[in-house]
Design a protein around this motif. Sequence first.
Motif, PDB file in Angstrom:
ATOM      1  N   PHE A 122       0.550  -0.656  -0.046  1.00  0.00           N
ATOM      2  CA  PHE A 122       0.066  -0.047   0.147  1.00  0.00           C
ATOM      3  C   PHE A 122       1.167   1.600   0.065  1.00  0.00           C
ATOM      4  CE2 PHE A 122      -4.653  -0.431   0.124  1.00  0.00           C
ATOM      5  CZ  PHE A 122      -4.456  -2.136   0.284  1.00  0.00           C
ATOM      6  N   ASP A 123       2.404   1.456   0.491  1.00  0.00           N
ATOM      7  CA  ASP A 123       2.766   2.390   0.747  1.00  0.00           C
ATOM      8  C   ASP A 123       3.325   3.100  -0.498  1.00  0.00           C
ATOM      9  OD1 ASP A 123       3.251   3.936   3.379  1.00  0.00           O
ATOM     10  OD2 ASP A 123       5.433   2.396   3.922  1.00  0.00           O
ATOM     11  N   LEU A 124       3.710   1.309  -1.588  1.00  0.00           N
ATOM     12  CA  LEU A 124       4.141   2.154  -2.570  1.00  0.00           C
ATOM     13  C   LEU A 124       3.055   2.283  -3.854  1.00  0.00           C
ATOM     14  CD1 LEU A 124       6.700   2.591  -4.402  1.00  0.00           C
ATOM     15  CD2 LEU A 124       7.141  -0.054  -4.276  1.00  0.00           C
ATOM     16  N   ASN A 125       2.189   1.697  -4.085  1.00  0.00           N
ATOM     17  CA  ASN A 125       1.431   1.062  -4.450  1.00  0.00           C
ATOM     18  C   ASN A 125       0.225   1.626  -4.979  1.00  0.00           C
ATOM     19  OD1 ASN A 125       2.690  -0.629  -5.799  1.00  0.00           O
ATOM     20  ND2 ASN A 125       2.118  -2.280  -5.431  1.00  0.00           N
ATOM     21  N   ALA A 126      -0.052   3.050  -3.993  1.00  0.00           N
ATOM     22  CA  ALA A 126      -1.489   3.519  -3.493  1.00  0.00           C
ATOM     23  C   ALA A 126      -0.719   4.909  -3.039  1.00  0.00           C
ATOM     24  CB  ALA A 126      -2.625   2.974  -2.763  1.00  0.00           C
ATOM     25  N   ILE A 127      -0.347   4.923  -1.334  1.00  0.00           N
ATOM     26  CA  ILE A 127       0.266   5.652  -0.694  1.00  0.00           C
ATOM     27  C   ILE A 127       1.058   6.854  -1.786  1.00  0.00           C
ATOM     28  CG2 ILE A 127       0.540   7.338   1.678  1.00  0.00           C
ATOM     29  CD1 ILE A 127      -0.617   4.690   2.628  1.00  0.00           C
ATOM     30  N   GLY A 128       2.074   6.298  -2.387  1.00  0.00           N
ATOM     31  CA  GLY A 128       3.029   6.777  -3.309  1.00  0.00           C
ATOM     32  C   GLY A 128       2.812   8.087  -3.830  1.00  0.00           C
ATOM     33  N   PRO A 129       1.514   7.208  -5.119  1.00  0.00           N
ATOM     34  CA  PRO A 129       1.176   8.043  -6.111  1.00  0.00           C
ATOM     35  C   PRO A 129      -0.180   9.513  -5.339  1.00  0.00           C
ATOM     36  CG  PRO A 129       1.329   5.988  -6.740  1.00  0.00           C
ATOM     37  CD  PRO A 129       1.522   5.982  -5.489  1.00  0.00           C
ATOM     38  N   ALA A 130      -0.468   9.424  -4.667  1.00  0.00           N
ATOM     39  CA  ALA A 130      -1.997  10.244  -3.346  1.00  0.00           C
ATOM     40  C   ALA A 130      -0.807  10.926  -3.374  1.00  0.00           C
ATOM     41  CB  ALA A 130      -1.983   8.968  -2.786  1.00  0.00           C
ATOM     42  N   LEU A 131       0.921  11.190  -2.454  1.00  0.00           N
ATOM     43  CA  LEU A 131       1.925  11.785  -2.378  1.00  0.00           C
ATOM     44  C   LEU A 131       1.937  12.686  -3.526  1.00  0.00           C
ATOM     45  CD1 LEU A 131       3.640   9.998  -0.010  1.00  0.00           C
ATOM     46  CD2 LEU A 131       1.716  11.760   0.658  1.00  0.00           C
ATOM     47  N   VAL A 132       2.217  11.583  -4.870  1.00  0.00           N
ATOM     48  CA  VAL A 132       2.771  12.387  -6.119  1.00  0.00           C
ATOM     49  C   VAL A 132       1.402  13.608  -6.876  1.00  0.00           C
ATOM     50  CG1 VAL A 132       3.060  12.412  -8.878  1.00  0.00           C
ATOM     51  CG2 VAL A 132       4.144  10.950  -6.933  1.00  0.00           C
ATOM     52  N   LEU A 133       0.069  12.694  -6.107  1.00  0.00           N
ATOM     53  CA  LEU A 133      -0.880  13.980  -6.452  1.00  0.00           C
ATOM     54  C   LEU A 133      -1.012  15.121  -5.737  1.00  0.00           C
ATOM     55  CD1 LEU A 133      -3.685  11.286  -6.987  1.00  0.00           C
ATOM     56  CD2 LEU A 133      -2.823  13.318  -8.781  1.00  0.00           C
ATOM     57  N   LYS A 134      -0.626  15.215  -4.386  1.00  0.00           N
ATOM     58  CA  LYS A 134      -0.233  16.249  -3.347  1.00  0.00           C
ATOM     59  C   LYS A 134       0.481  17.164  -3.458  1.00  0.00           C
ATOM     60  CE  LYS A 134       0.625  16.846   1.576  1.00  0.00           C
ATOM     61  NZ  LYS A 134       0.842  15.681   2.853  1.00  0.00           N
ATOM     62  N   HIS A 135       1.602  16.693  -4.193  1.00  0.00           N
ATOM     63  CA  HIS A 135       2.449  17.841  -4.000  1.00  0.00           C
ATOM     64  C   HIS A 135       3.081  18.036  -6.100  1.00  0.00           C
ATOM     65  CE1 HIS A 135       4.572  17.907   0.166  1.00  0.00           C
ATOM     66  NE2 HIS A 135       4.110  16.137  -0.002  1.00  0.00           N
ATOM     67  N   PHE A 136       2.497  16.899  -7.238  1.00  0.00           N
ATOM     68  CA  PHE A 136       2.699  17.586  -7.924  1.00  0.00           C
ATOM     69  C   PHE A 136       1.758  18.567  -8.904  1.00  0.00           C
ATOM     70  CE2 PHE A 136       7.021  16.610  -8.636  1.00  0.00           C
ATOM     71  CZ  PHE A 136       7.199  15.624  -7.812  1.00  0.00           C
ATOM     72  N   ALA A 137       0.511  18.324  -8.490  1.00  0.00           N
ATOM     73  CA  ALA A 137      -0.776  18.448  -9.412  1.00  0.00           C
ATOM     74  C   ALA A 137      -0.700  20.214  -9.241  1.00  0.00           C
ATOM     75  CB  ALA A 137      -2.285  17.653  -8.562  1.00  0.00           C
ATOM     76  N   GLY A 138      -0.238  20.667  -8.554  1.00  0.00           N
ATOM     77  CA  GLY A 138      -0.135  21.458  -8.416  1.00  0.00           C
ATOM     78  C   GLY A 138       0.334  22.576  -9.388  1.00  0.00           C
ATOM     79  N   LEU A 139       1.753  21.657 -10.229  1.00  0.00           N
ATOM     80  CA  LEU A 139       2.254  21.989 -11.141  1.00  0.00           C
ATOM     81  C   LEU A 139       1.673  21.937 -12.785  1.00  0.00           C
ATOM     82  CD1 LEU A 139       6.004  20.275 -10.250  1.00  0.00           C
ATOM     83  CD2 LEU A 139       5.246  22.516 -11.252  1.00  0.00           C
ATOM     84  N   LEU A 140       0.769  21.192 -12.605  1.00  0.00           N
ATOM     85  CA  LEU A 140      -0.303  21.123 -14.543  1.00  0.00           C
ATOM     86  C   LEU A 140      -0.909  23.002 -14.529  1.00  0.00           C
ATOM     87  CD1 LEU A 140      -2.598  18.483 -13.858  1.00  0.00           C
ATOM     88  CD2 LEU A 140      -0.105  18.574 -14.628  1.00  0.00           C
ATOM     89  N   PRO A 141      -0.851  22.702 -15.538  1.00  0.00           N
ATOM     90  CA  PRO A 141      -0.698  24.135 -16.188  1.00  0.00           C
ATOM     91  C   PRO A 141      -3.146  24.936 -15.621  1.00  0.00           C
ATOM     92  CG  PRO A 141      -0.807  22.896 -18.255  1.00  0.00           C
ATOM     93  CD  PRO A 141       0.064  22.038 -16.655  1.00  0.00           C
ATOM     94  N   ARG A 142      -3.335  25.598 -15.477  1.00  0.00           N
ATOM     95  CA  ARG A 142      -4.843  25.728 -15.503  1.00  0.00           C
ATOM     96  C   ARG A 142      -5.906  26.011 -16.721  1.00  0.00           C
ATOM     97  NH1 ARG A 142      -6.498  26.776 -10.285  1.00  0.00           N
ATOM     98  NH2 ARG A 142      -4.679  27.077  -8.711  1.00  0.00           N
TER      99      ARG A 142
END
Length: 253
Positions: A122-142
């Motif tokens: 769960f840490d690697l396959n689910a929570i890790g990607p959730a952290l990517v969403l948390k920290h990187f989604a703001g980099l997407l252009p609007r």
Amino acid sequence: MSYLHDAGNPVAWKEPLMVTRMSSLASPYTALVIGASGGIGAAFCERIEGDDACGRLLTLSRSMDGFDLCDEESVARAAGRIRGAVEHVDLLICATGALTIDGVGPEKTIRAIDQEAMRAQFDLNAIGPALVLKHFAGLLPRDRRAAIAFLSARVGSIGDNRLGGWISYRASKAALNQIVRTAAIEIGRSRPKALVIALHPGTVATGLSADYGAGHDRFSAPESAGKLLDVIDQRPASDSGAFLAYDGSRVDW
Ligand SMILES: NC(=O)c1ccc[n+]([C@@H]2O[C@H](COP(=O)([O-])OP(=O)(O)OC[C@H]3O[C@@H](n4cnc5c(N)ncnc54)[C@H](OP(=O)(O)O)[C@@H]3O)[C@@H](O)[C@H]2O)c1
């Protein structure tokens, strides 16, 4: 144009092998591949390197630069470095994941469930990607099209599960699918042109599948990456939140 590097460390440039064109993205676009050292991740990098429309390819990888998806500080630090290097990321692919962690492979029976091993999945396959969403989604252009794709697996489908077994890996990928779907709805409110999807790459000849692919037709990693990039390029933002296979078909939840 810089070809293959992370936010800090240059990586040797390699002759692009494959030709892909991400025509749905603004040109030149910026791409980020997380898990660039993996079988499929490296193939994504080769494909994107060969795309004339790509202005910049950034990569993150545990073995190449110490990026650890299971450590939120590491994820946050990497996102900060990338925010300092580029204004936006138009295409983000998260190609991390594992079936065997610390020598513990998928369970054949519920009697083999191990608390620590399940937690690690769960840490690697689910929570890790959730952290990517948390920290990187703001980099997407609007204001223009963007895409974030996570490598999931058909065995994470609950509706398609007819064989049983592999309970931790299956459950972690099912959790990933729900995380992607939920994030897609939220991201769509501020970035209506964004596509946020979970992808099944097929059975692909990589280290991950080496011990388990017998009896399956296996794609090469470049074949799978090429098909997945086509799916990302062709799907409209109205498909955000979907779980799609390499041929563009929807996978049962
Ligand atoms: N191959 C298949 O048949 C198949 C089928 C269905 C789904 N998938 C999915 O496709 C994805 C990629 O698989 P693959 O076949 O390319 O596997 P792979 O060759 O084993 O690559 C896995 C990648 O995940 C990275 N990774 C592992 N733990 C990490 C951590 N804690 N932090 C950061 N990165 C970490 C690895 O980094 P390092 O190497 O640098 O440690 C590597 O880049 C996985 O999500 C897998 O579940 C694969």
